[in-house]
Design a protein around this motif. Structure first.
Motif, PDB file in Angstrom:
ATOM      1  N   ALA A  13       0.833  -1.212   0.000  1.00 57.13           N
ATOM      2  CA  ALA A  13       0.000   0.000   0.000  1.00 57.13           C
ATOM      3  C   ALA A  13       0.857   1.246   0.000  1.00 57.13           C
ATOM      4  CB  ALA A  13      -0.937  -0.017   1.213  1.00 57.13           C
ATOM      5  N   ARG A  14       1.923   1.251   0.807  1.00 57.06           N
ATOM      6  CA  ARG A  14       2.807   2.418   0.860  1.00 57.06           C
ATOM      7  C   ARG A  14       3.469   2.662  -0.493  1.00 57.06           C
ATOM      8  NH1 ARG A  14       5.182   4.177   5.740  1.00 57.06           N
ATOM      9  NH2 ARG A  14       3.663   3.976   7.412  1.00 57.06           N
ATOM     10  N   ALA A  15       3.864   1.591  -1.158  1.00 51.14           N
ATOM     11  CA  ALA A  15       4.582   1.718  -2.423  1.00 51.14           C
ATOM     12  C   ALA A  15       3.654   1.914  -3.610  1.00 51.14           C
ATOM     13  CB  ALA A  15       5.453   0.477  -2.650  1.00 51.14           C
ATOM     14  N   GLY A  16       2.351   1.724  -3.413  1.00 49.44           N
ATOM     15  CA  GLY A  16       1.416   1.873  -4.517  1.00 49.44           C
ATOM     16  C   GLY A  16       1.459   0.727  -5.505  1.00 49.44           C
ATOM     17  N   VAL A  17       1.806  -0.485  -5.020  1.00 49.78           N
ATOM     18  CA  VAL A  17       1.832  -1.660  -5.875  1.00 49.78           C
ATOM     19  C   VAL A  17       0.966  -2.736  -5.233  1.00 49.78           C
ATOM     20  CG1 VAL A  17       4.142  -1.130  -6.726  1.00 49.78           C
ATOM     21  CG2 VAL A  17       3.895  -2.611  -4.732  1.00 49.78           C
ATOM     22  N   THR A  18       0.880  -3.879  -5.891  1.00 51.86           N
ATOM     23  CA  THR A  18       0.099  -4.978  -5.344  1.00 51.86           C
ATOM     24  C   THR A  18       1.008  -5.901  -4.533  1.00 51.86           C
ATOM     25  OG1 THR A  18       0.465  -6.409  -7.265  1.00 51.86           O
ATOM     26  CG2 THR A  18      -1.419  -4.879  -7.352  1.00 51.86           C
ATOM     27  N   VAL A  19       0.381  -6.683  -3.670  1.00 51.36           N
ATOM     28  CA  VAL A  19       1.133  -7.674  -2.907  1.00 51.36           C
ATOM     29  C   VAL A  19       1.788  -8.674  -3.853  1.00 51.36           C
ATOM     30  CG1 VAL A  19       0.913  -9.570  -1.248  1.00 51.36           C
ATOM     31  CG2 VAL A  19      -0.295  -7.413  -0.852  1.00 51.36           C
ATOM     32  N   ARG A  20       1.083  -8.999  -4.920  1.00 51.50           N
ATOM     33  CA  ARG A  20       1.643  -9.935  -5.898  1.00 51.50           C
ATOM     34  C   ARG A  20       2.941  -9.396  -6.494  1.00 51.50           C
ATOM     35  NH1 ARG A  20      -1.544 -12.156 -11.317  1.00 51.50           N
ATOM     36  NH2 ARG A  20       0.136 -13.544 -12.055  1.00 51.50           N
ATOM     37  N   THR A  21       2.978  -8.091  -6.744  1.00 53.77           N
ATOM     38  CA  THR A  21       4.198  -7.476  -7.277  1.00 53.77           C
ATOM     39  C   THR A  21       5.337  -7.572  -6.281  1.00 53.77           C
ATOM     40  OG1 THR A  21       2.940  -5.938  -8.662  1.00 53.77           O
ATOM     41  CG2 THR A  21       5.195  -5.322  -8.116  1.00 53.77           C
ATOM     42  N   VAL A  22       5.045  -7.313  -5.005  1.00 53.51           N
ATOM     43  CA  VAL A  22       6.074  -7.411  -3.976  1.00 53.51           C
ATOM     44  C   VAL A  22       6.644  -8.820  -3.928  1.00 53.51           C
ATOM     45  CG1 VAL A  22       6.551  -7.269  -1.498  1.00 53.51           C
ATOM     46  CG2 VAL A  22       5.089  -5.556  -2.578  1.00 53.51           C
ATOM     47  N   ARG A  23       5.755  -9.812  -3.946  1.00 49.62           N
ATOM     48  CA  ARG A  23       6.222 -11.201  -3.876  1.00 49.62           C
ATOM     49  C   ARG A  23       7.006 -11.577  -5.137  1.00 49.62           C
ATOM     50  NH1 ARG A  23       4.103 -13.092   0.665  1.00 49.62           N
ATOM     51  NH2 ARG A  23       1.991 -12.545   1.324  1.00 49.62           N
ATOM     52  N   PHE A  24       6.582 -11.041  -6.264  1.00 51.87           N
ATOM     53  CA  PHE A  24       7.289 -11.331  -7.514  1.00 51.87           C
ATOM     54  C   PHE A  24       8.703 -10.769  -7.481  1.00 51.87           C
ATOM     55  CE2 PHE A  24       8.435  -9.933 -11.855  1.00 51.87           C
ATOM     56  CZ  PHE A  24       8.535 -11.190 -12.454  1.00 51.87           C
ATOM     57  N   TYR A  25       8.837  -9.506  -7.044  1.00 48.58           N
ATOM     58  CA  TYR A  25      10.161  -8.900  -6.955  1.00 48.58           C
ATOM     59  C   TYR A  25      11.029  -9.625  -5.932  1.00 48.58           C
ATOM     60  CZ  TYR A  25       8.562  -4.885  -9.733  1.00 48.58           C
ATOM     61  OH  TYR A  25       8.100  -4.072 -10.729  1.00 48.58           O
ATOM     62  N   SER A  26      10.425 -10.067  -4.842  1.00 42.99           N
ATOM     63  CA  SER A  26      11.176 -10.810  -3.831  1.00 42.99           C
ATOM     64  C   SER A  26      11.698 -12.121  -4.405  1.00 42.99           C
ATOM     65  CB  SER A  26      10.295 -11.073  -2.604  1.00 42.99           C
ATOM     66  OG  SER A  26       9.899  -9.864  -1.992  1.00 42.99           O
ATOM     67  N   ALA A  27      10.848 -12.803  -5.178  1.00 47.57           N
ATOM     68  CA  ALA A  27      11.252 -14.075  -5.775  1.00 47.57           C
ATOM     69  C   ALA A  27      12.380 -13.876  -6.784  1.00 47.57           C
ATOM     70  CB  ALA A  27      10.053 -14.745  -6.445  1.00 47.57           C
ATOM     71  N   ARG A  28      12.420 -12.709  -7.448  1.00 51.68           N
ATOM     72  CA  ARG A  28      13.491 -12.424  -8.418  1.00 51.68           C
ATOM     73  C   ARG A  28      14.761 -11.939  -7.736  1.00 51.68           C
ATOM     74  NH1 ARG A  28      12.029 -12.093 -14.098  1.00 51.68           N
ATOM     75  NH2 ARG A  28      14.191 -11.395 -14.294  1.00 51.68           N
ATOM     76  N   GLY A  29      14.712 -11.756  -6.417  1.00 54.10           N
ATOM     77  CA  GLY A  29      15.885 -11.279  -5.701  1.00 54.10           C
ATOM     78  C   GLY A  29      16.067  -9.778  -5.739  1.00 54.10           C
ATOM     79  N   LEU A  30      15.049  -9.051  -6.203  1.00 55.14           N
ATOM     80  CA  LEU A  30      15.149  -7.595  -6.275  1.00 55.14           C
ATOM     81  C   LEU A  30      14.912  -6.947  -4.914  1.00 55.14           C
ATOM     82  CD1 LEU A  30      13.241  -6.935  -9.627  1.00 55.14           C
ATOM     83  CD2 LEU A  30      15.694  -7.203  -9.248  1.00 55.14           C
ATOM     84  N   LEU A  31      14.270  -7.660  -4.018  1.00 56.17           N
ATOM     85  CA  LEU A  31      14.036  -7.181  -2.660  1.00 56.17           C
ATOM     86  C   LEU A  31      14.705  -8.138  -1.682  1.00 56.17           C
ATOM     87  CD1 LEU A  31      10.247  -6.163  -2.589  1.00 56.17           C
ATOM     88  CD2 LEU A  31      12.226  -4.639  -2.610  1.00 56.17           C
ATOM     89  N   PRO A  32      15.384  -7.616  -0.669  1.00 54.37           N
ATOM     90  CA  PRO A  32      15.955  -8.508   0.348  1.00 54.37           C
ATOM     91  C   PRO A  32      14.844  -9.141   1.170  1.00 54.37           C
ATOM     92  CG  PRO A  32      16.233  -6.206   0.986  1.00 54.37           C
ATOM     93  CD  PRO A  32      15.693  -6.193  -0.414  1.00 54.37           C
ATOM     94  N   PRO A  33      15.092 -10.277   1.777  1.00 52.48           N
ATOM     95  CA  PRO A  33      14.054 -10.935   2.577  1.00 52.48           C
ATOM     96  C   PRO A  33      13.674 -10.087   3.782  1.00 52.48           C
ATOM     97  CG  PRO A  33      16.165 -12.004   2.887  1.00 52.48           C
ATOM     98  CD  PRO A  33      16.348 -11.036   1.762  1.00 52.48           C
ATOM     99  N   PRO A  34      12.448 -10.181   4.231  1.00 49.69           N
ATOM    100  CA  PRO A  34      12.025  -9.412   5.410  1.00 49.69           C
ATOM    101  C   PRO A  34      12.540 -10.040   6.694  1.00 49.69           C
ATOM    102  CG  PRO A  34      10.243 -10.824   4.702  1.00 49.69           C
ATOM    103  CD  PRO A  34      11.344 -11.008   3.690  1.00 49.69           C
ATOM    104  N   GLU A  35      12.476  -9.271   7.754  1.00 49.14           N
ATOM    105  CA  GLU A  35      12.736  -9.842   9.069  1.00 49.14           C
ATOM    106  C   GLU A  35      11.503 -10.653   9.480  1.00 49.14           C
ATOM    107  OE1 GLU A  35      13.771  -6.919  11.920  1.00 49.14           O
ATOM    108  OE2 GLU A  35      15.524  -6.188  10.812  1.00 49.14           O
ATOM    109  N   ILE A  36      11.742 -11.774  10.100  1.00 52.23           N
ATOM    110  CA  ILE A  36      10.639 -12.632  10.525  1.00 52.23           C
ATOM    111  C   ILE A  36      10.309 -12.305  11.975  1.00 52.23           C
ATOM    112  CG2 ILE A  36       9.826 -14.995  10.811  1.00 52.23           C
ATOM    113  CD1 ILE A  36      10.305 -14.104   7.913  1.00 52.23           C
ATOM    114  N   GLY A  37       9.073 -11.838  12.184  1.00 49.03           N
ATOM    115  CA  GLY A  37       8.637 -11.473  13.511  1.00 49.03           C
ATOM    116  C   GLY A  37       7.805 -12.558  14.162  1.00 49.03           C
ATOM    117  N   PRO A  38       7.051 -12.174  15.174  1.00 50.77           N
ATOM    118  CA  PRO A  38       6.189 -13.146  15.851  1.00 50.77           C
ATOM    119  C   PRO A  38       5.215 -13.794  14.874  1.00 50.77           C
ATOM    120  CG  PRO A  38       6.339 -11.106  17.105  1.00 50.77           C
ATOM    121  CD  PRO A  38       6.981 -10.847  15.781  1.00 50.77           C
ATOM    122  N   ARG A  39       4.873 -15.030  15.162  1.00 56.72           N
ATOM    123  CA  ARG A  39       3.932 -15.798  14.331  1.00 56.72           C
ATOM    124  C   ARG A  39       4.448 -15.962  12.904  1.00 56.72           C
ATOM    125  NH1 ARG A  39      -1.926 -13.156  16.124  1.00 56.72           N
ATOM    126  NH2 ARG A  39      -1.690 -13.520  18.397  1.00 56.72           N
TER     127      ARG A  39
END
Length: 252
Positions: A13-39
């Motif tokens: 929402a902040r970036a103005g893109v879809t969640v699918r886009t975020v996951r796609f870029y993550s899968a391509r290695g364009l985004l570093p992995p997130p920190e894993i929090g609770p749950r």
């Protein structure tokens, strides 16, 4: 809402893109992995948001995903959000000027929080937004919208931001005028009244990106020098005062 613990939905929402886009870029290695929090919920921070913004600008510029990957691969390891923002500014400076119409809901999604009338007035005063006949719809400058939204949460008075903006514009016009005169005199040739020939125009177009990058780099370094000078000056004065007091007291 702070930018340091965003879920994937909030990041999108902040970036103005879809969640699918975020996951796609993550899968391509364009985004570093997130920190894993609770749950086992992934949490994203400012670096992810800045990187998404840079990717968006590069894609708008017409770069393929492979070209974006090469661009990001050339960045220094551990590059921070502020340096990513500078890269984005350089890329955005070559995009065609334009505007986008946003309703209040989309604007608040980009901001990550509800916006009061004071926030909207602040964005309007910074020329980030323009009001329309519909009070719930605004015309935004996409190139500076992200900057204006970030400035909303800084403890800098609006009059200081406006004064800084005017100072930047004044000195930018002066620098652009001086550089243009240099190129006209050296590339266009003396006494040319009809403007440079096609070869000179081509050379100027090639030099323009280099000049912009040089200006940004020079300004960034000068700003750091001024900020550090401002931080160190009081300490230096205090040290001098302490030495003077010690000398008066007869201590070494």
């Amino acid at each position: 809402m702070p930018q340091t613990a965003l879920t994937v939905d909030e990041l999108a929402a902040r970036a103005g893109v879809t969640v699918r886009t975020v996951r796609f870029y993550s899968a391509r290695g364009l985004l570093p992995p997130p920190e894993i929090g609770p749950r086992r919920v992934g949490r994203y921070g400012p670096g992810h948001l800045s990187r998404l913004a840079l990717i968006g600008e590069l894609r708008q510029q017409g770069l393929t995903l492979a070209a974006v990957e090469r661009y990001l691969a050339q960045l220094p390891a551990g590059v921070g959000e502020h340096d990513l923002a500078i890269h984005r500014a350089l890329v955005a400076s070559w995009l065609p000027e334009g505007s986008a119409r946003l309703d209040r809901g989309e604007l608040e999604r980009r901001a990550g929080r509800p916006l009061g009338e004071a926030d909207v007035a602040r964005l309007v005063a910074m020329t980030v937004l323009e009001r329309t006949a519909d009070p719930g719809v605004f015309v935004a400058d996409p190139g500076v919208l992200h900057l204006g939204l970030r400035l909303l949460d800084t403890p800098v008075p609006l009059d200081a931001i406006v004064a800084a903006r005017e100072a930047l514009q004044e000195h930018a016009r002066a620098a652009a005028g001086a550089i243009s005169r240099i190129f006209r005199e050296t590339v266009g040739g003396p006494g040319r009244e009809t403007g440079p020939d096609p070869a000179a125009r081509s050379l100027s177009a090639q030099m323009q990106p280099l000049v912009v990058q040089a200006l940004v780099t020079a300004f960034q370094r000068s700003l750091k020098e001024q900020l550090w000078a401002g931080r160190l000056a009081p300490a230096t004065e205090d040290a001098q005062d302490a030495r003077s007091a010690a000398e008066r007291a007869g201590r070494p």
